[in-house]
Design a protein around this motif. Structure first.
Motif, PDB file in Angstrom:
ATOM      1  N   ASN A 124      -8.494 -14.308  -1.689  1.00 47.61           N
ATOM      2  CA  ASN A 124      -9.181 -15.488  -0.730  1.00 47.61           C
ATOM      3  C   ASN A 124     -10.028 -14.407   0.216  1.00 47.61           C
ATOM      4  O   ASN A 124     -10.958 -14.899   0.977  1.00 47.61           O
ATOM      5  CB  ASN A 124      -8.389 -16.395  -0.055  1.00 47.61           C
ATOM      6  CG  ASN A 124      -7.741 -17.325  -1.145  1.00 47.61           C
ATOM      7  OD1 ASN A 124      -8.454 -17.534  -1.980  1.00 47.61           O
ATOM      8  ND2 ASN A 124      -6.651 -17.837  -0.744  1.00 47.61           N
ATOM      9  N   ALA A 125      -9.502 -13.320   0.624  1.00 44.61           N
ATOM     10  CA  ALA A 125     -10.138 -12.402   1.780  1.00 44.61           C
ATOM     11  C   ALA A 125     -11.201 -11.600   1.006  1.00 44.61           C
ATOM     12  O   ALA A 125     -11.928 -11.186   2.141  1.00 44.61           O
ATOM     13  CB  ALA A 125      -8.928 -11.591   2.445  1.00 44.61           C
ATOM     14  N   ILE A 126     -11.327 -11.631  -0.103  1.00 43.40           N
ATOM     15  CA  ILE A 126     -12.477 -10.862  -0.844  1.00 43.40           C
ATOM     16  C   ILE A 126     -13.421 -11.967  -1.261  1.00 43.40           C
ATOM     17  O   ILE A 126     -13.104 -12.948  -1.593  1.00 43.40           O
ATOM     18  CB  ILE A 126     -12.160  -9.724  -1.597  1.00 43.40           C
ATOM     19  CG1 ILE A 126     -11.665 -10.406  -3.032  1.00 43.40           C
ATOM     20  CG2 ILE A 126     -11.371  -8.762  -1.074  1.00 43.40           C
ATOM     21  CD1 ILE A 126     -11.371  -9.478  -4.294  1.00 43.40           C
TER      22      ILE A 126
ATOM     23  N   GLY B 232      -2.991  -3.399  -4.264  1.00 45.09           N
ATOM     24  CA  GLY B 232      -2.644  -2.256  -3.158  1.00 45.09           C
ATOM     25  C   GLY B 232      -3.904  -1.481  -2.910  1.00 45.09           C
ATOM     26  O   GLY B 232      -4.099  -1.313  -1.743  1.00 45.09           O
ATOM     27  N   VAL B 233      -4.428  -0.802  -3.808  1.00 48.32           N
ATOM     28  CA  VAL B 233      -5.768  -0.295  -3.473  1.00 48.32           C
ATOM     29  C   VAL B 233      -6.781  -1.169  -2.817  1.00 48.32           C
ATOM     30  O   VAL B 233      -7.533  -0.869  -2.119  1.00 48.32           O
ATOM     31  CB  VAL B 233      -6.109   0.339  -4.928  1.00 48.32           C
ATOM     32  CG1 VAL B 233      -7.445   1.227  -4.589  1.00 48.32           C
ATOM     33  CG2 VAL B 233      -5.202   1.508  -5.469  1.00 48.32           C
ATOM     34  N   LEU B 234      -6.989  -2.425  -3.589  1.00 48.70           N
ATOM     35  CA  LEU B 234      -7.926  -3.403  -3.070  1.00 48.70           C
ATOM     36  C   LEU B 234      -7.667  -3.803  -1.462  1.00 48.70           C
ATOM     37  O   LEU B 234      -8.384  -3.675  -0.485  1.00 48.70           O
ATOM     38  CB  LEU B 234      -8.238  -4.617  -3.735  1.00 48.70           C
ATOM     39  CG  LEU B 234      -8.529  -4.174  -5.291  1.00 48.70           C
ATOM     40  CD1 LEU B 234      -8.659  -5.689  -6.143  1.00 48.70           C
ATOM     41  CD2 LEU B 234     -10.082  -3.684  -5.187  1.00 48.70           C
ATOM     42  N   THR B 235      -6.445  -3.878  -1.080  1.00 46.60           N
ATOM     43  CA  THR B 235      -6.090  -4.089   0.039  1.00 46.60           C
ATOM     44  C   THR B 235      -6.170  -3.063   0.961  1.00 46.60           C
ATOM     45  O   THR B 235      -6.571  -3.402   2.141  1.00 46.60           O
ATOM     46  CB  THR B 235      -4.398  -4.386   0.166  1.00 46.60           C
ATOM     47  OG1 THR B 235      -4.007  -5.068  -0.820  1.00 46.60           O
ATOM     48  CG2 THR B 235      -4.068  -4.781   1.398  1.00 46.60           C
ATOM     49  N   HIS B 236      -5.957  -1.809   0.625  1.00 44.04           N
ATOM     50  CA  HIS B 236      -6.225  -0.537   1.326  1.00 44.04           C
ATOM     51  C   HIS B 236      -7.962  -0.665   1.859  1.00 44.04           C
ATOM     52  O   HIS B 236      -8.139  -0.242   2.991  1.00 44.04           O
ATOM     53  CB  HIS B 236      -5.715   0.788   0.460  1.00 44.04           C
ATOM     54  CG  HIS B 236      -5.802   1.900   1.366  1.00 44.04           C
ATOM     55  ND1 HIS B 236      -6.945   2.485   1.980  1.00 44.04           N
ATOM     56  CD2 HIS B 236      -4.790   2.573   1.824  1.00 44.04           C
ATOM     57  CE1 HIS B 236      -6.724   3.348   2.749  1.00 44.04           C
ATOM     58  NE2 HIS B 236      -5.300   3.736   2.789  1.00 44.04           N
ATOM     59  N   TYR B 237      -8.467  -0.808   0.824  1.00 42.96           N
ATOM     60  CA  TYR B 237     -10.126  -0.682   1.136  1.00 42.96           C
ATOM     61  C   TYR B 237     -10.293  -1.990   2.043  1.00 42.96           C
ATOM     62  O   TYR B 237     -11.086  -1.749   2.934  1.00 42.96           O
ATOM     63  CB  TYR B 237     -10.835  -0.965  -0.381  1.00 42.96           C
ATOM     64  CG  TYR B 237     -12.303  -0.729   0.007  1.00 42.96           C
ATOM     65  CD1 TYR B 237     -12.869   0.466   0.383  1.00 42.96           C
ATOM     66  CD2 TYR B 237     -13.070  -1.789   0.103  1.00 42.96           C
ATOM     67  CE1 TYR B 237     -14.375   0.586   0.583  1.00 42.96           C
ATOM     68  CE2 TYR B 237     -14.480  -1.931   0.362  1.00 42.96           C
ATOM     69  CZ  TYR B 237     -15.065  -0.527   0.580  1.00 42.96           C
ATOM     70  OH  TYR B 237     -16.355  -0.176   0.853  1.00 42.96           O
TER      71      TYR B 237
ATOM     72  N   MET C 184       0.909  -1.168  -0.030  1.00 42.83           N
ATOM     73  CA  MET C 184      -0.146   0.092  -0.088  1.00 42.83           C
ATOM     74  C   MET C 184       0.802   1.189   0.057  1.00 42.83           C
ATOM     75  O   MET C 184       0.353   2.411   0.277  1.00 42.83           O
ATOM     76  CB  MET C 184      -0.939  -0.038   1.276  1.00 42.83           C
ATOM     77  CG  MET C 184      -2.175  -0.923   1.129  1.00 42.83           C
ATOM     78  SD  MET C 184      -3.135  -0.790   2.552  1.00 42.83           S
ATOM     79  CE  MET C 184      -2.347  -1.563   3.776  1.00 42.83           C
ATOM     80  N   ALA C 185       2.183   0.994  -0.088  1.00 39.21           N
ATOM     81  CA  ALA C 185       2.937   2.210  -0.105  1.00 39.21           C
ATOM     82  C   ALA C 185       3.099   2.953   1.232  1.00 39.21           C
ATOM     83  O   ALA C 185       3.238   4.238   1.016  1.00 39.21           O
ATOM     84  CB  ALA C 185       3.049   3.053  -1.242  1.00 39.21           C
ATOM     85  N   LEU C 186       2.848   2.093   2.187  1.00 36.17           N
ATOM     86  CA  LEU C 186       2.932   2.902   3.485  1.00 36.17           C
ATOM     87  C   LEU C 186       3.949   2.669   4.147  1.00 36.17           C
ATOM     88  O   LEU C 186       4.728   1.624   4.035  1.00 36.17           O
ATOM     89  CB  LEU C 186       1.432   2.302   4.329  1.00 36.17           C
ATOM     90  CG  LEU C 186       0.157   2.648   3.847  1.00 36.17           C
ATOM     91  CD1 LEU C 186      -0.844   2.045   4.810  1.00 36.17           C
ATOM     92  CD2 LEU C 186      -0.423   4.403   3.852  1.00 36.17           C
ATOM     93  N   SER C 187       4.067   3.492   5.206  1.00 39.06           N
ATOM     94  CA  SER C 187       5.556   3.182   5.978  1.00 39.06           C
ATOM     95  C   SER C 187       5.366   2.155   7.028  1.00 39.06           C
ATOM     96  O   SER C 187       4.383   1.677   7.467  1.00 39.06           O
ATOM     97  CB  SER C 187       5.758   4.553   7.172  1.00 39.06           C
ATOM     98  OG  SER C 187       6.290   4.262   8.075  1.00 39.06           O
TER      99      SER C 187
END
Lengths: 220, 146, 365
Positions: free
Chosen positions: C83-85, C202-207, C32-35
């Motif tokens: 698998n998680a969605i 990454g965007v889907l993971t963020h959501y 997610m390009a997060l720290s």
């Protein structure tokens, strides 16, 4: 309007209209001047008008006498720095050369970007100095008209926005590049109808003066 | 993200001038690590750096590895593929690399701490471990009784 | 798999340990390009996260975006995410088709009304509803209907984000983007032709993790992935600074890996993660392979004036404008010149010479 749309508009319709107006205005004025011609010289020719004309076009690129320099050193120095800088910036920056290649079909070597960057800083400083002098010098101030300030502004803006685009100052690059192109469009539209025409007419003026002198046999 | 590239990917490459050797990110990263070490020494605050966010050239990575040196500890975690956890020669600087089951490098981090969390046993696992062992001993003692 | 499962349940069932979960969180933060400092927050959020229902609609598209995503390399992580969605409808990927597929979509919509995530790839033709239909329903109708019950929309690919290739001049189908039709829902644009797989995931993971859409730029793109300019992050940038450019694709400069600006690279106006995240398991990105950036994550990249034209050149029509201006100016100048010389000639003709005698005569009278 997003920055991408603005950039597309600037690279498209805006610069097209500006280019059209510039070419039209430039050609009208040059053809008019050329067709007006000079009155016939009835006196016996004592030298070559052609040589004289050519010589004057070139010789006037260099400062003629110490007196002028002494009297207005600031104008002379800043004027040279700004004009020479502008010449190299316009014709020797890679993106600009790509533009000319698009227009005329051939290209030439570029100067490296840091050199152009340096020249831009010098030109910007020189222009500010010239403006300051115009605003403070009593005679220059008296002689200045609105046109002088318009010409200064439309020349200064492309330099400033170009510098800002290269260094990504204040705004995202798309906006800056868009503004740079827009400022050039403004410059092109204003160009044929103001003293900015001297970019072309100085050749004619020097040629006329030089050839008249040449025909009279004046030696330099 | 960089893949481990063995002899299998020796495809022909042009000899290119490599400006990336001068990205300057390597040296900047080392300064960042130095500051993180000082911060840890002072306040005990750990730092993690995602190497994927810092573009480094191969030469720069090698150079950095050399600067940090080789340390004493080298551990491997086996969960969802391999994860290597090793302390560099610069004490307190750990390099953590996550791989998936097919040995593709998924991510690499630098951690500045006395012990990366991944090495420590989670508290719940300790409780579960104690219970499991207790249960096992009970089973054995019952077997003995029988 | 129950719909109420959290991601942690999914992970545990896959035999992932607590350390494995930590590893997953670290990689998720990275994706997610997060720290890395966000890892504890991500872990806490993931423990709470429920499996969201996802409906994926494909309109005027080439399936390149789905290909990009399904070929995404870090199989473990992406698989866990998927698998998680609960991907309830994706007519390219799902086994069912026709009415059965539409029934699945309607069931998912009804069950998760107001909560499902709608993913769209492809642009929507509004020129004629018949240009693109699914099960007899026009793309526009299907989008508007499905969007009504969505919690958020992810527009994957430049087509759904900005109209993309179908929208290119002269846009025969009247193609528009999702945001052109839907204005009352949070929309995340994930442009690219195709987008980088880890950016999509990454965007889907963020959501999935935070239950909300990430921070966006002025074009609706997540800042984390589209916040940086290709040119600024390009490893060939030093050549640009030094003025070393490839002039053709096979000259000495090209072989030495010099800057591709003159060959039409659109890197300076393109915002994407290619230069850092790269493609094909981090192998390279277009510029590294010797081709300029096309600017595929930007609106109207297809009409940016030619892939091989330098960015500083104007769009088509400039040379013509100059030519017409020059021609018109020459004609107008000639006309004006002729007029002026006529005036001059007339003045000369009407000129009457006066002698000193004439003047004296005039004075004395």
């Amino acid at each position: 309007m997003t920055s991408a749309e603005f950039l597309m508009f600037a690279r498209g319709p805006m610069i097209q209209v500006a280019g059209f107006v510039f070419a039209l205005g430039l050609l009208v004025r040059l053809v008019e001047i050329l067709m007006l011609g000079r009155s016939e010289n009835l006196a016996e020719k004592r030298g070559s008008g052609f040589q004289g004309g050519l010589r004057t076009i070139i010789s006037r690129f260099f400062p003629a006498d110490q007196n002028t320099f002494k009297r207005s050193a600031v104008t002379v120095v800043a004027g040279y720095v700004f004009h020479v800088g502008l010449f190299f910036i316009i014709f020797f920056l890679t993106p600009h050369i790509a533009l000319f290649k698009h227009l005329v079909g051939f290209s030439w070597p570029a100067l490296s970007t840091p050199i152009i960057d340096f020249l831009t800083v010098l030109a910007l400083i020189a222009m500010v100095v010239l403006l300051w002098r115009r605003l403070t010098h009593p005679l220059l101030k008296f002689l200045s008209t609105g046109e002088d300030f318009i010409a200064w502004t439309v020349t200064f803006l492309p330099l400033l926005t170009g510098y800002m685009s290269y260094h990504h100052l204040l705004l995202p690059y798309n906006w800056l590049l868009g503004f740079h192109i827009a400022s050039v469009a403004l410059f092109l539209v204003v160009f044929p109808f103001t003293k900015l025409m001297h970019t072309f007419t100085f050749f004619l003026a020097r040629w006329y003066i030089g050839s008249m002198a040449g025909e009279k046999g004046v030696r330099q | 993200m960089k893949t481990e590239c063995g002899s299998s990917c020796s495809t022909a490459r042009f000899e290119v001038d490599s400006p990336s050797t001068m990205t300057g990110n390597g040296i900047a990263l080392l300064y960042e690590i130095t500051h993180a070490l000082e911060r840890y020494a002072e306040s005990g605050e750990a730092t993690a750096i995602d190497l994927q966010r810092v573009p480094l050239s191969d030469q720069e990575s090698d150079w950095m590895a050399g600067m940090l040196g080789k340390g004493e500890i080298n551990a491997t975690l086996h969960s969802m593929g391999r994860t290597t956890i090793e302390e560099t020669g610069t004490s307190g600087v750990w390099r953590i690399a996550h791989y998936d089951e097919s040995e593709v490098l998924l991510g690499a981090f630098i951690e500045v701490t006395n012990c990366p969390e991944l090495l420590c046993t989670p508290a719940e696992d300790i409780r579960e471990g104690a219970e499991r062992l207790k249960r096992r001993l009970k089973e054995i003692s019952e077997e003995v009784k029988q | 798999m129950s719909k109420d499962d959290s991601l942690v349940d999914v992970l545990q069932r896959s035999g992932v340990s607590r350390r494995g979960f930590l590893k997953f969180c670290a990689l998720t933060a990275s994706a997610m390009a997060l720290s890395p400092a966000m890892v504890p927050r991500i872990a806490a959020a993931l423990e709470q996260a429920r499996r969201p229902s996802v409906i994926w609609m494909s309109f005027q598209e080439c399936t390149g975006c789905t290909e990009s995503l399904t070929r995404s390399h870090s199989a473990t992580i992406e698989n866990l995410i998927f698998n998680a969605i609960s991907l309830d409808y994706h007519h390219t990927l799902q086994a069912a088709s026709g009415e059965a597929a539409e029934a699945a979509r309607e069931a998912a919509m009804e069950e998760n009304w107001g909560k499902y995530l709608l993913v769209v790839d492809g642009s929507i033709p509004v020129g004629n509803p018949g240009f693109s239909t699914i099960a007899g329903i026009s793309n526009k109708d299907m989008l508007l209907e499905t969007a009504r019950g969505a919690a958020a929309i992810v527009a994957v690919g430049t087509c759904s984000a900005y109209g993309g290739l179908p929208h290119a001049a002269p846009n025969p189908t009247g193609a528009v983007s999702v945001a052109d039709l839907v204005t009352d829902k949070p929309i995340v644009n994930v442009p690219g032709c195709p987008p980088i797989p880890v950016v999509i995931s990454g965007v889907l993971t963020h959501y999935l993790t935070f239950g909300e859409i990430p921070e966006l730029d002025e074009l609706g793109r997540p800042m984390a992935f589209y916040g940086q300019n290709i040119h600024d992050r390009c490893y060939r940038r030093p050549f640009y600074e030094r003025g070393q450019f490839a002039e053709t694709f096979d000259d000495e400069g090209a072989k030495k890996g010099w800057c591709l600006f003159k060959l039409g690279c659109k890197g300076p106006v393109t915002y994407n993660a290619c230069a850092t995240v790269k493609w094909n398991q981090g192998t390279s990105f277009p510029i590294e392979s010797g081709h300029g950036c096309l600017g595929c994550s930007e609106p109207d990249f297809w009409d940016m004036g030619g892939f091989y034209e330098a960015l500083s050149t104007p769009l088509p029509g400039f040379n013509e404008a100059i030519a017409y201006g020059t021609a018109a100016g020459a004609v107008a100048g000639l006309a004006s010149g002729v007029l002026a010389s006529r005036v001059k000639k007339r003045a000369k003709d009407q000129h009457q010479t006066v002698s000193v005698d004439d003047l004296e005569k005039g004075e004395s009278s």
